[in-house]
Design a protein around this motif. Structure first.
Motif, PDB file in Angstrom:
ATOM      1  N   HIS A  79      36.355  82.733  64.979  1.00 20.41           N
ATOM      2  CA  HIS A  79      37.040  82.567  66.021  1.00 20.41           C
ATOM      3  C   HIS A  79      37.609  81.592  66.787  1.00 20.41           C
ATOM      4  CE1 HIS A  79      39.215  85.635  68.810  1.00 20.41           C
ATOM      5  NE2 HIS A  79      38.868  86.709  68.388  1.00 20.41           N
ATOM      6  N   LEU A  80      38.982  81.169  67.116  1.00 21.33           N
ATOM      7  CA  LEU A  80      39.134  80.045  67.834  1.00 21.33           C
ATOM      8  C   LEU A  80      38.852  80.138  69.367  1.00 21.33           C
ATOM      9  CD1 LEU A  80      41.526  77.764  66.163  1.00 21.33           C
ATOM     10  CD2 LEU A  80      39.110  77.739  66.070  1.00 21.33           C
ATOM     11  N   ASP A  81      39.387  81.868  68.952  1.00 21.38           N
ATOM     12  CA  ASP A  81      39.181  82.013  71.305  1.00 21.38           C
ATOM     13  C   ASP A  81      37.473  82.206  71.331  1.00 21.38           C
ATOM     14  OD1 ASP A  81      40.861  83.306  72.533  1.00 21.38           O
ATOM     15  OD2 ASP A  81      40.829  85.300  72.887  1.00 21.38           O
ATOM     16  N   LYS A  82      36.735  81.840  70.914  1.00 22.69           N
ATOM     17  CA  LYS A  82      34.794  82.390  71.058  1.00 22.69           C
ATOM     18  C   LYS A  82      34.550  80.937  71.156  1.00 22.69           C
ATOM     19  CE  LYS A  82      33.763  85.475  68.896  1.00 22.69           C
ATOM     20  NZ  LYS A  82      32.873  86.910  68.492  1.00 22.69           N
ATOM     21  N   CYS A  83      35.347  79.964  70.518  1.00 23.28           N
ATOM     22  CA  CYS A  83      34.445  78.693  70.654  1.00 23.28           C
ATOM     23  C   CYS A  83      34.544  77.794  71.638  1.00 23.28           C
ATOM     24  CB  CYS A  83      34.960  77.349  69.184  1.00 23.28           C
ATOM     25  SG  CYS A  83      34.532  76.446  69.220  1.00 23.28           S
ATOM     26  N   GLY A 116      33.587  74.673  72.339  1.00 21.38           N
ATOM     27  CA  GLY A 116      32.827  73.561  72.082  1.00 21.38           C
ATOM     28  C   GLY A 116      31.311  72.917  72.184  1.00 21.38           C
ATOM     29  N   CYS A 117      30.491  73.517  72.359  1.00 21.73           N
ATOM     30  CA  CYS A 117      29.094  72.913  72.558  1.00 21.73           C
ATOM     31  C   CYS A 117      28.872  71.734  71.410  1.00 21.73           C
ATOM     32  CB  CYS A 117      28.293  74.146  72.600  1.00 21.73           C
ATOM     33  SG  CYS A 117      28.040  74.957  71.660  1.00 21.73           S
ATOM     34  N   HIS A 118      29.387  71.878  70.055  1.00 24.18           N
ATOM     35  CA  HIS A 118      28.979  71.089  68.863  1.00 24.18           C
ATOM     36  C   HIS A 118      27.319  71.454  68.420  1.00 24.18           C
ATOM     37  CE1 HIS A 118      32.896  68.561  70.253  1.00 24.18           C
ATOM     38  NE2 HIS A 118      32.306  69.152  70.949  1.00 24.18           N
ATOM     39  N   THR A 119      26.973  72.627  69.079  1.00 25.48           N
ATOM     40  CA  THR A 119      25.577  72.946  68.091  1.00 25.48           C
ATOM     41  C   THR A 119      25.491  72.974  66.545  1.00 25.48           C
ATOM     42  OG1 THR A 119      25.506  74.373  70.183  1.00 25.48           O
ATOM     43  CG2 THR A 119      23.425  74.713  68.773  1.00 25.48           C
ATOM     44  N   CYS A 120      26.960  73.473  66.313  1.00 28.37           N
ATOM     45  CA  CYS A 120      27.188  73.400  65.038  1.00 28.37           C
ATOM     46  C   CYS A 120      27.234  72.341  64.344  1.00 28.37           C
ATOM     47  CB  CYS A 120      28.220  74.075  64.545  1.00 28.37           C
ATOM     48  SG  CYS A 120      29.651  73.525  65.383  1.00 28.37           S
ATOM     49  N   SER A 121      27.596  71.062  64.703  1.00 30.56           N
ATOM     50  CA  SER A 121      27.447  69.933  64.274  1.00 30.56           C
ATOM     51  C   SER A 121      26.162  68.512  64.400  1.00 30.56           C
ATOM     52  CB  SER A 121      28.704  68.973  64.646  1.00 30.56           C
ATOM     53  OG  SER A 121      29.963  69.744  65.080  1.00 30.56           O
ATOM     54  N   VAL A 148      26.865  79.253  69.322  1.00 29.37           N
ATOM     55  CA  VAL A 148      25.932  79.376  69.865  1.00 29.37           C
ATOM     56  C   VAL A 148      27.713  80.878  70.394  1.00 29.37           C
ATOM     57  CG1 VAL A 148      26.692  79.071  72.504  1.00 29.37           C
ATOM     58  CG2 VAL A 148      25.767  77.565  70.586  1.00 29.37           C
ATOM     59  N   GLY A 149      28.454  80.457  70.462  1.00 35.31           N
ATOM     60  CA  GLY A 149      29.664  81.263  70.392  1.00 35.31           C
ATOM     61  C   GLY A 149      29.522  82.805  69.384  1.00 35.31           C
TER      62      GLY A 149
END
Ligand code: SF4
Ligand code: SF4
Length: 484
Positions: free
Chosen positions: A12-16, A18-23, A260-261
Motif C-alpha cells: 500500500h504505497l500511501d502507507k510507506c 521510506g524508512c528502509h527498515t525492510c531493506s 514499520v508502515g
C-alpha cells in the motif's frame, strides 16, 4: 483450466514512509556476505527518481523483459542468432556506476588513530578492492527524498517533462518498495542457457540454483526490474528468494514482518496458467485487466476442484480464500502490477498513493465534510504518472481505484464522526457501505495475521512418497528443476 497457486505480496504505497527498515532486515539476513555488498534484494526508491540500479525502467537501454512480436512474445535481450555471441559479451548489463562501488568506512581509525593535532576521520574504502575512496559518487539510495530535484526527477521515464517544468515548485514525492516480483512469466528464467533459474511448482517462488549457475548473466540483462544481481566473489547470480525458508514454515517474509508502515500484505492466489499465453499478447493498456482475469475466485467450487486435481492442498485452498490479495486485486480492483508492459506478469501488486489534496482544494476537511470526491485528474501526483508506473498507461483504471480510495475515506470519516456521508459518494465510486467498511478494515484495522496469510508447507513432517505426490504441500506440477 490449469489452476496453480502463487504466493504474492501487495504494497500500500500511501502507507510507506521510506524508512528502509525492510531493506535492512532483508540485507542482514540474506545478503551480508562478500560479493553481495551492493545487492539490495529489497530496496525502496523515491519517485519520481531514477531508482536502483540507475534508470532500471529504461528498457531502451537495458533491453529487459519481453516484447510482442506478431502473435508471440520474445525476450527483449536476446534472439536466437545472438545467444552464442552474448555468452561472452552482454552489452546491456548495468555497469558498476549504475549500481555503485560498495564501500564502508574505516571506523577503527576513530578509536585507534595515533596521537595527532588533527581529529581522526573514518575514511571510505572500497569493499571490492580495499582501496580508499576519495569521493563517494553513488549508492543504492543516492536520490533518496530528492524527487524535487530536476536532476533526478527529470530522468524518471514515467514523468512527462512538461508537467515537471510546470509543477516544479509543487513536485510530489512517493516511495516505491521493490523486491523480485516472482513473475508468472519470468524473463530471467527464460533467458538462462544453463537452466539455473526455476519457478517452484508449489508456490511460484523464482530461485537460482547455485550449483547450476555458470555466471553467464543473461538473467541480469533479461530481468526488466533488475532484481537479479551478479556475485563478483562467487561468480553466480543471486536474487530475492521470497524468504522461502521462513515462508515454508508459515512465517512472514523478513521485509513484511519488519515493515514499520504495515504496508505489506502476503497471501496465496490461484491463477489459470492456461490463459497466460493469450494474456501476454494484449495491448499495453489492457494488460492489467488481462492479469486480473488470470486470478481466480478461490471460493468458486470449480476452481477449487481444478486446483485440488493439480495437487493444491486443502490448507492452501483455505489460505487462498482468507488471503487479503484477492479482495485488493479482483474484488475492489485497487491493486496494480508494476510496469505490466514488461510482460513478465509480476506477482507483486501496488495500491496507488493518494496525493495530498490541500494544494488543489485548499482545505482537506472541507472536501471530506462535504463528501466531495476530488477529481483524480487534478491531483498533485498526476494520475498519468501512476498509470505509466502501474497500469501500462491506462489512467482510467488508476482513476477508478483512486476514486474508491477517496470515497472510502470520506464515507468512513463521516461515519466515525457521527456525520454519515451521503451514500451517493460511494455509489459514484462503485462501492457500497459494506465494501467501504471491508476496504477500511483491510487498510486500517487488519492485524498481523490478517495481513499475512501464509500456509505452512510442512515438508519436514512428510515422507518422500507424500512429497512426490504433493499431498498436503500444494505441489501443483513438478518444477523445471525437479524434473531434471
Ligand atoms: S522480477 Fe526479474 S528476477 Fe524476479 S522473477 Fe521477475 S524477471 Fe525474474
Ligand atoms: S519498512 Fe515498510 S514503511 Fe518502511 S520503507 Fe520499507 S515498505 Fe516502507
Amino acid at each position: 483450466m490449469d489452476v496453480r497457486a502463487q504466493i504474492v505480496m501487495a504494497f500500500h504505497l500511501d502507507k510507506c514512509i521510506g524508512c528502509h527498515t525492510c531493506s535492512i532486515s532483508c540485507k542482514n539476513i540474506w545478503s551480508d556476505r562478500k560479493g553481495t555488498e551492493y545487492m539490495w534484494w529489497n530496496n525502496v526508491e523515491t519517485k519520481p527518481g531514477i531508482g536502483y540500479p540507475r534508470g532500471w525502467e529504461n528498457q531502451e537501454r537495458y533491453h529487459g523483459g519481453w516484447v510482442r512480436d506478431g502473435n508471440q512474445v520474445r525476450l527483449n535481450s536476446v534472439n536466437r542468432g545472438g545467444t552464442l555471441f552474448s555468452l561472452f559479451f552482454q552489452p546491456h548489463l548495468p555497469e558498476i556506476e549504475d549500481y555503485y562501488e560498495p564501500f564502508d568506512f574505516d571506523y577503527g581509525n576513530l578509536m585507534g588513530a595515533p596521537d595527532s593535532d588533527d581529529q581522526p576521520v573514518a575514511a571510505a574504502f572500497s569493499q571490492v578492492s580495499g582501496e580508499r575512496i576519495e569521493q563517494i559518487k553513488g549508492s543504492a539510495n543516492w536520490d533518496d527524498d530528492l524527487s524535487g530535484s530536476r536532476r533526478y526527477a527529470a530522468k524518471d521515464p514515467n514523468l512527462p517533462d512538461a508537467r515537471l517544468v510546470e509543477a516544479y515548485d509543487t513536485i510530489f514525492m512517493q516511495y516505491l518498495p521493490r523486491i523480485c516480483n516472482h513473475c508468472l512469466h519470468p524473463s530471467c528464467m527464460a533467458s538462462c542457457p544453463s537452466r539455473a533459474l526455476y519457478k517452484r511448482g508449489e508456490d511460484g517462488v523464482v530461485l537460482v540454483d547455485q550449483n547450476v549457475c555458470k555466471g553467464w548473466r543473461f538473467c541480469v540483462t533479461a530481468c526488466p526490474y533488475k532484481k537479479v544481481y551478479f556475485n563478483w566473489q562467487s561468480g553466480k547470480a543471486e536474487k530475492c528468494i521470497f524468504c522461502y525458508p521462513r515462508v515454508e514454515s508459515g512465517q512472514v517474509n523478513a521485509c513484511a514482518q519488519s515493515c514499520v508502515g504495515r504496508i505489506r500484505y502476503v497471501g496465496v492466489v490461484l491463477y489459470d496458467a492456461e490463459q497466460v499465453a493469450d494474456a501476454l499478447l494484449k495491448d499495453d493498456p489492457d494488460l492489467v485487466e488481462a492479469m486480473r482475469a488470470l486470478i481466480l475466485d478461490p471460493a468458486d467450487p470449480q476452481v477449487r476442484e481444478a486446483a485440488a486435481k493439480n495437487g493444491v492442498s486443502e490448507q492452501w485452498l483455505r489460505s487462498a480464500q482468507q488471503s487479503p490479495i484477492y479482495p485488493l486485486v479482483k474484488q475492489f480492483r485497487v491493486a496494480f502490477p508494476l510496469h505490466p508492459e514488461f510482460r513478465t506478469f509480476p506477482m507483486t501488486w501496488y495500491i496507488p498513493a493518494l496525493s495530498p489534496v490541500l494544494s488543489v482544494y485548499g482545505e482537506t476537511h472541507r472536501v471530506l465534510e462535504h463528501g466531495m470526491i476530488p477529481d483524480p485528474q487534478l491531483l498533485r501526483i498526476p494520475a498519468g504518472y501512476q498509470a505509466r508506473l502501474l497500469a501500462g498507461g491506462n489512467r482510467h483504471l488508476i482513476e477508478e481505484a483512486l476514486r474508491k480510495l477517496f470515497a472510502m475515506r470520506v464515507y468512513l470519516r463521516g461515519e466515525n464522526l457521527g456525520k454519515p456521508a451521503d451514500p451517493e459518494v460511494l455509489k459514484k465510486a462503485g462501492l457500497d457501505a459494506e465494501g467501504a467498511r471491508q476496504l477500511y478494515k483491510l487498510f486500517a484495522l487488519t492485524g498481523y495475521h490478517d495481513r499475512h496469510v501464509i500456509p505452512p508447507q510442512v515438508r519436514e513432517s512428510q515422507g518422500p512418497e507424500e512429497r512426490k505426490k504433493g499431498a498436503g504441500v500444494g505441489i501443483i506440477k513438478k518444477s523445471r528443476r525437479e524434473k531434471r
